[in-house]
Design a protein around this motif. Sequence first.
Motif, PDB file in Angstrom:
ATOM      1  N   ALA A 136      -4.681  -6.815   4.722  1.00  0.00           N
ATOM      2  CA  ALA A 136      -3.838  -7.597   3.821  1.00  0.00           C
ATOM      3  C   ALA A 136      -3.951  -9.081   4.118  1.00  0.00           C
ATOM      4  CB  ALA A 136      -2.381  -7.143   3.952  1.00  0.00           C
ATOM      5  N   THR A 137      -4.275  -9.413   5.377  1.00  0.00           N
ATOM      6  CA  THR A 137      -4.278 -10.819   5.755  1.00  0.00           C
ATOM      7  C   THR A 137      -5.615 -11.487   5.467  1.00  0.00           C
ATOM      8  OG1 THR A 137      -2.776 -10.199   7.517  1.00  0.00           O
ATOM      9  CG2 THR A 137      -3.712 -12.378   7.635  1.00  0.00           C
TER      10      THR A 137
ATOM     11  N   SER B  72      37.145 -15.243 -10.415  1.00  0.00           N
ATOM     12  CA  SER B  72      36.582 -15.678 -11.695  1.00  0.00           C
ATOM     13  C   SER B  72      36.416 -17.187 -11.709  1.00  0.00           C
ATOM     14  CB  SER B  72      37.482 -15.255 -12.851  1.00  0.00           C
ATOM     15  OG  SER B  72      38.016 -13.997 -12.595  1.00  0.00           O
ATOM     16  N   CYS B  73      37.428 -17.893 -11.212  1.00  0.00           N
ATOM     17  CA  CYS B  73      37.341 -19.356 -11.197  1.00  0.00           C
ATOM     18  C   CYS B  73      36.199 -19.818 -10.299  1.00  0.00           C
ATOM     19  CB  CYS B  73      38.646 -19.959 -10.707  1.00  0.00           C
ATOM     20  SG  CYS B  73      39.933 -19.873 -11.940  1.00  0.00           S
ATOM     21  N   ILE B  76      33.000 -19.362 -12.121  1.00  0.00           N
ATOM     22  CA  ILE B  76      32.787 -20.369 -13.173  1.00  0.00           C
ATOM     23  C   ILE B  76      32.311 -21.682 -12.551  1.00  0.00           C
ATOM     24  CG2 ILE B  76      33.950 -21.813 -14.890  1.00  0.00           C
ATOM     25  CD1 ILE B  76      35.683 -19.438 -15.573  1.00  0.00           C
ATOM     26  N   ALA B  79      28.755 -21.232 -11.162  1.00  0.00           N
ATOM     27  CA  ALA B  79      27.768 -21.103 -12.239  1.00  0.00           C
ATOM     28  C   ALA B  79      27.493 -22.453 -12.889  1.00  0.00           C
ATOM     29  CB  ALA B  79      28.255 -20.101 -13.278  1.00  0.00           C
ATOM     30  N   THR B  80      28.552 -23.271 -13.029  1.00  0.00           N
ATOM     31  CA  THR B  80      28.350 -24.597 -13.621  1.00  0.00           C
ATOM     32  C   THR B  80      27.386 -25.419 -12.771  1.00  0.00           C
ATOM     33  OG1 THR B  80      30.642 -24.438 -14.314  1.00  0.00           O
ATOM     34  CG2 THR B  80      29.567 -26.586 -14.538  1.00  0.00           C
ATOM     35  N   THR B  83      23.846 -24.133 -13.094  1.00  0.00           N
ATOM     36  CA  THR B  83      23.201 -24.531 -14.347  1.00  0.00           C
ATOM     37  C   THR B  83      22.762 -25.988 -14.289  1.00  0.00           C
ATOM     38  OG1 THR B  83      24.756 -23.023 -15.378  1.00  0.00           O
ATOM     39  CG2 THR B  83      23.451 -24.429 -16.835  1.00  0.00           C
ATOM     40  N   ILE B  84      23.621 -26.824 -13.729  1.00  0.00           N
ATOM     41  CA  ILE B  84      23.246 -28.242 -13.591  1.00  0.00           C
ATOM     42  C   ILE B  84      21.984 -28.364 -12.731  1.00  0.00           C
ATOM     43  CG2 ILE B  84      23.972 -30.456 -12.617  1.00  0.00           C
ATOM     44  CD1 ILE B  84      26.837 -29.707 -13.397  1.00  0.00           C
ATOM     45  N   TYR B  87      18.811 -27.134 -14.747  1.00  0.00           N
ATOM     46  CA  TYR B  87      18.272 -28.075 -15.739  1.00  0.00           C
ATOM     47  C   TYR B  87      17.689 -29.329 -15.072  1.00  0.00           C
ATOM     48  CZ  TYR B  87      19.874 -25.500 -19.792  1.00  0.00           C
ATOM     49  OH  TYR B  87      20.039 -24.537 -20.753  1.00  0.00           O
ATOM     50  N   THR B  88      18.355 -29.793 -14.013  1.00  0.00           N
ATOM     51  CA  THR B  88      17.852 -30.991 -13.341  1.00  0.00           C
ATOM     52  C   THR B  88      16.467 -30.744 -12.766  1.00  0.00           C
ATOM     53  OG1 THR B  88      20.150 -31.333 -12.736  1.00  0.00           O
ATOM     54  CG2 THR B  88      18.534 -32.805 -11.747  1.00  0.00           C
ATOM     55  N   LEU B  90      14.335 -28.480 -13.698  1.00  0.00           N
ATOM     56  CA  LEU B  90      13.385 -28.261 -14.792  1.00  0.00           C
ATOM     57  C   LEU B  90      12.916 -29.596 -15.365  1.00  0.00           C
ATOM     58  CD1 LEU B  90      11.938 -26.276 -16.577  1.00  0.00           C
ATOM     59  CD2 LEU B  90      13.948 -26.137 -18.030  1.00  0.00           C
ATOM     60  N   ALA B  91      13.828 -30.558 -15.435  1.00  0.00           N
ATOM     61  CA  ALA B  91      13.460 -31.852 -16.012  1.00  0.00           C
ATOM     62  C   ALA B  91      12.669 -32.693 -15.017  1.00  0.00           C
ATOM     63  CB  ALA B  91      14.713 -32.597 -16.448  1.00  0.00           C
ATOM     64  N   PRO B  94       9.086 -29.910 -12.902  1.00  0.00           N
ATOM     65  CA  PRO B  94       8.793 -28.659 -13.618  1.00  0.00           C
ATOM     66  C   PRO B  94       7.895 -27.726 -12.824  1.00  0.00           C
ATOM     67  CG  PRO B  94       7.868 -30.571 -14.780  1.00  0.00           C
ATOM     68  CD  PRO B  94       8.689 -31.103 -13.661  1.00  0.00           C
ATOM     69  N   VAL B 173      -3.689 -14.392   4.116  1.00  0.00           N
ATOM     70  CA  VAL B 173      -3.194 -14.135   2.769  1.00  0.00           C
ATOM     71  C   VAL B 173      -1.837 -13.447   2.773  1.00  0.00           C
ATOM     72  CG1 VAL B 173      -3.693 -12.918   0.635  1.00  0.00           C
ATOM     73  CG2 VAL B 173      -5.514 -14.087   1.847  1.00  0.00           C
ATOM     74  N   ILE B 174      -1.638 -12.544   3.719  1.00  0.00           N
ATOM     75  CA  ILE B 174      -0.405 -11.747   3.727  1.00  0.00           C
ATOM     76  C   ILE B 174       0.831 -12.640   3.815  1.00  0.00           C
ATOM     77  CG2 ILE B 174      -0.205 -11.404   6.217  1.00  0.00           C
ATOM     78  CD1 ILE B 174       0.581  -8.543   5.706  1.00  0.00           C
ATOM     79  N   LEU B 177       2.112 -13.605   0.501  1.00  0.00           N
ATOM     80  CA  LEU B 177       2.574 -12.451  -0.267  1.00  0.00           C
ATOM     81  C   LEU B 177       3.932 -11.989   0.278  1.00  0.00           C
ATOM     82  CD1 LEU B 177      -0.819 -10.545  -0.445  1.00  0.00           C
ATOM     83  CD2 LEU B 177       0.232 -11.975  -2.180  1.00  0.00           C
TER      84      LEU B 177
ATOM     85  N   ILE C  30      28.113 -28.274 -18.800  1.00  0.00           N
ATOM     86  CA  ILE C  30      26.791 -27.685 -19.064  1.00  0.00           C
ATOM     87  C   ILE C  30      26.155 -28.318 -20.298  1.00  0.00           C
ATOM     88  CG2 ILE C  30      25.642 -25.559 -19.781  1.00  0.00           C
ATOM     89  CD1 ILE C  30      27.504 -24.068 -17.896  1.00  0.00           C
ATOM     90  N   ILE C  33      24.779 -31.741 -19.345  1.00  0.00           N
ATOM     91  CA  ILE C  33      23.516 -31.758 -18.606  1.00  0.00           C
ATOM     92  C   ILE C  33      22.373 -31.274 -19.495  1.00  0.00           C
ATOM     93  CG2 ILE C  33      23.746 -29.445 -17.587  1.00  0.00           C
ATOM     94  CD1 ILE C  33      22.457 -32.411 -15.648  1.00  0.00           C
ATOM     95  N   THR C  37      19.047 -33.555 -20.250  1.00  0.00           N
ATOM     96  CA  THR C  37      17.717 -33.201 -19.749  1.00  0.00           C
ATOM     97  C   THR C  37      16.785 -32.709 -20.844  1.00  0.00           C
ATOM     98  OG1 THR C  37      18.582 -31.020 -19.213  1.00  0.00           O
ATOM     99  CG2 THR C  37      18.467 -32.611 -17.419  1.00  0.00           C
ATOM    100  N   ILE C  41      12.642 -32.268 -20.741  1.00  0.00           N
ATOM    101  CA  ILE C  41      12.070 -30.920 -20.633  1.00  0.00           C
ATOM    102  C   ILE C  41      11.093 -30.665 -21.770  1.00  0.00           C
ATOM    103  CG2 ILE C  41      12.633 -28.468 -20.722  1.00  0.00           C
ATOM    104  CD1 ILE C  41      15.289 -29.185 -19.338  1.00  0.00           C
ATOM    105  N   ASN C  44       7.959 -32.614 -21.245  1.00  0.00           N
ATOM    106  CA  ASN C  44       7.136 -31.999 -20.203  1.00  0.00           C
ATOM    107  C   ASN C  44       6.329 -30.828 -20.737  1.00  0.00           C
ATOM    108  OD1 ASN C  44       7.871 -33.673 -18.168  1.00  0.00           O
ATOM    109  ND2 ASN C  44       9.444 -32.326 -17.329  1.00  0.00           N
TER     110      ASN C  44
END
Lengths: 339, 214, 225
Positions: A136-137, B72-73, B76, B79-80, B83-84, B87-88, B90-91, B94, B173-174, B177, C30, C33, C37, C41, C44
């Motif tokens: 594998a290596t 839940s809070c 939230i 997750a916010t 997401t920020i 996107y940051t 990605l911009a 990339p 290589v391993i 992988l 969200i 942002i 962006t 994007i 790009n």
Amino acid sequence: MKKRDPDLLLFHAPLLRQGMTTPSAMRDVVWALMPATAASMWFFGISAVLVLSSCIAGAVLAEWLFATKETRGESLRDSSGIVTGLLLGLTLPPGLPLWMGFLGGFVGIALGKVIWGGLGHNLFNPALLGRAFLQATFPIAMTTWVPATGEAGFFAVYPGNLALPFMQVSVDAMSSATPLGLMKFEQVVTPLSDLAFGKINGSLGETSGVALLLGGVYLWLRRDLDWRIPVSILATVILFSACLGLFDAERFPTPWFSVFSGGLLLGAIYMATDPVTSPVTPRGAWIFGIGVGVLVMLIRVFGGLPEGVMYAILLMNSATPLIDRYTQPRVFGRGAESP
Amino acid sequence: MKQNVSREEFLKGIWRDNPVFAQVLGMCPMLAVTNSAINAVAMGMATFFVLVGSSFLVSTFRHVIPKQVRISCFIIIIATFVTIADYTLLALVPGVHKELGAFIPLIVANCLILGRQEAFASRYPTKLAVMDAMGMASGFLLALFSLGAVREILGDGALFGFKLFGENFEPWVIMILPPGGFLTLGVILLFFNWFKTKKDEFLEDVAAAQRSEG
Amino acid sequence: MNATANTANPSSLRLVLTLAIAGLLSGIAIIGIYETTLPTITANKARELREAVLKVLPGVTQMQALVYRDGELVVVASPDKDEPVIYGGHDDQGAFVGYAVPAAGPGFQDTIALLYGYRPGDRQVVGMEILESRETPGLGDKIYKDADFVAEFSALLVDPEIVAVKKGTKTGDNQVDAITGATISAKAVVRIINEAHTEWSTRYPAPGSEPDLMDTEVESSEAQP
């Protein structure tokens, strides 16, 4: 130690003892591998010696490094490190850089044996684990097969052997395909006599089928080997390829080609029979052998790789505890239904 | 005194309670994106941002958020920030974002982050919470980086894309992988535990020596 | 739990309100942002695509997206989602050069996505660029790291079909030297191109009557520096 008085010696059962111990069994394996080792030197010259010794050096170093003070002498004396290194070396291509062989031996012992708790506790065959790691290596180096030295003489060293640690082979090695590779990718069949006596490309130890069988017979005579395993593997492979031959004799390998090509004999006789990683019950040994045989043929014929002995044995190694569990013999005096 | 407390909260995450080596949390990104140092560091930075930001908000609003809906809070808020970060990256980068792929959104499921909110940020004042988050995130970053560096050096002969061994290096290589991730992590954990045992033994010896002297 | 039981149980309204406010604030963040962006994007992505198209179609400086609708290729400004798109490449003077066709299919490890340039006039593939692949590092990744292999696709006849042969045994203009040790990946690339070509070849208009270059070069105009 003080010499004990023979009249006052106390024993507990079992009172009948065999001469067979772990060190003696390991030494037998080394002896049994001698014909194959000699054949590899005959075909590949001094390179064979170098590759084999580098593997053994790596294995023994790992053995020494990871042993505690108390177990150090023991683990070196039973020469299982030497067996692992030798077996690993025989599965490697002759032109492999020496540092890779060393690494393979080291990893085989470290990850294949020590980490599980030492000899007798490992789930996988250490030599094959080391080889799987190398495969594998360094997929390129591990599939660069060089032809036998031939006219160049015994002392001609393959340039690949001498690559510096962590460096690749700088010279463009003259590579050629193994009989299985020829069969799979180019539909060229190698004559059987070449396979049996070793005039082929391949790893150090797999080229000469006759030398391997010779060692196998020795092991069988010495009772170091459960004959059921190699017999069931080879029988399965022969049957399987005979069946395939009925469908399309052109496309599929003949039974004898299947047996003598690749690492099948080496694997079936010396690796699948490793007492630690194969089932202890007779019925289990049959199941194990048939499983290896079927997997070998499945990988060779339908898989993406030309050779599958290594993965077949490693896969069946992992099934060994389960096989042992379901093939326990009935306890004497109990009913058939109790375990 | 106060200074010491917050310093202690910061340092514990880096070594003693390291999220990866001691708590074995966040294994999924740990194994998946450490095939090169740059990927590992990008992942570590994104996690750092999310963890510190979430801890700050959670700790600030810890008296406002009712216990019944706290999870839940937290989600939230996390997750916010994820997401920020997504996107940051990605911009701005990339290429790196493409390599990290689904593992950026999956930061939200990193048990390390939710775990810190529940166990620490929702119970302690903002300053300590931020210190704790920074320590934990740095510990995570450090672990990601050490794994990524080992794998890139062996797997590609380079660090941050800079060739260390010249052209003729034979790549392992391993290491790039997935199995390489497991192997490297296993060896590092082995070393970490071995070191800990040795340290404990040493401390015991010292204590015993002191006792016998006294 | 005893400790929390002492504090007054908040009303359901308060719980709902807290979550709603949190959700609202999160949504605003969200969207903010995303809006900030999005231009970068999109630019790009367009630049990446444009660079790939220019690479597989030498001599091309302008491009437009084409889709197959109602039996003919039409120029579209923004193709629908999930609609297969190819790109028409044109030179400085606006003359048609060739098509850049995205294609994908199974490789050795995972899906290989690629873009190839096709000149219908010569019935030749003139360039190939791997966009995405997870082939084995050191072996399979030669399909884009090995310059010799990529160069095999610079003047390749598609009739009757492209064939991958063992390295060094190439005899015809429709043959590709495979990669030693990575035969499967190399053959996968050839198969993907063949399949895509079979699909599209019936859709191309007769050489010479390709869709003209439109003024609206929407996909790539944002990418202009």
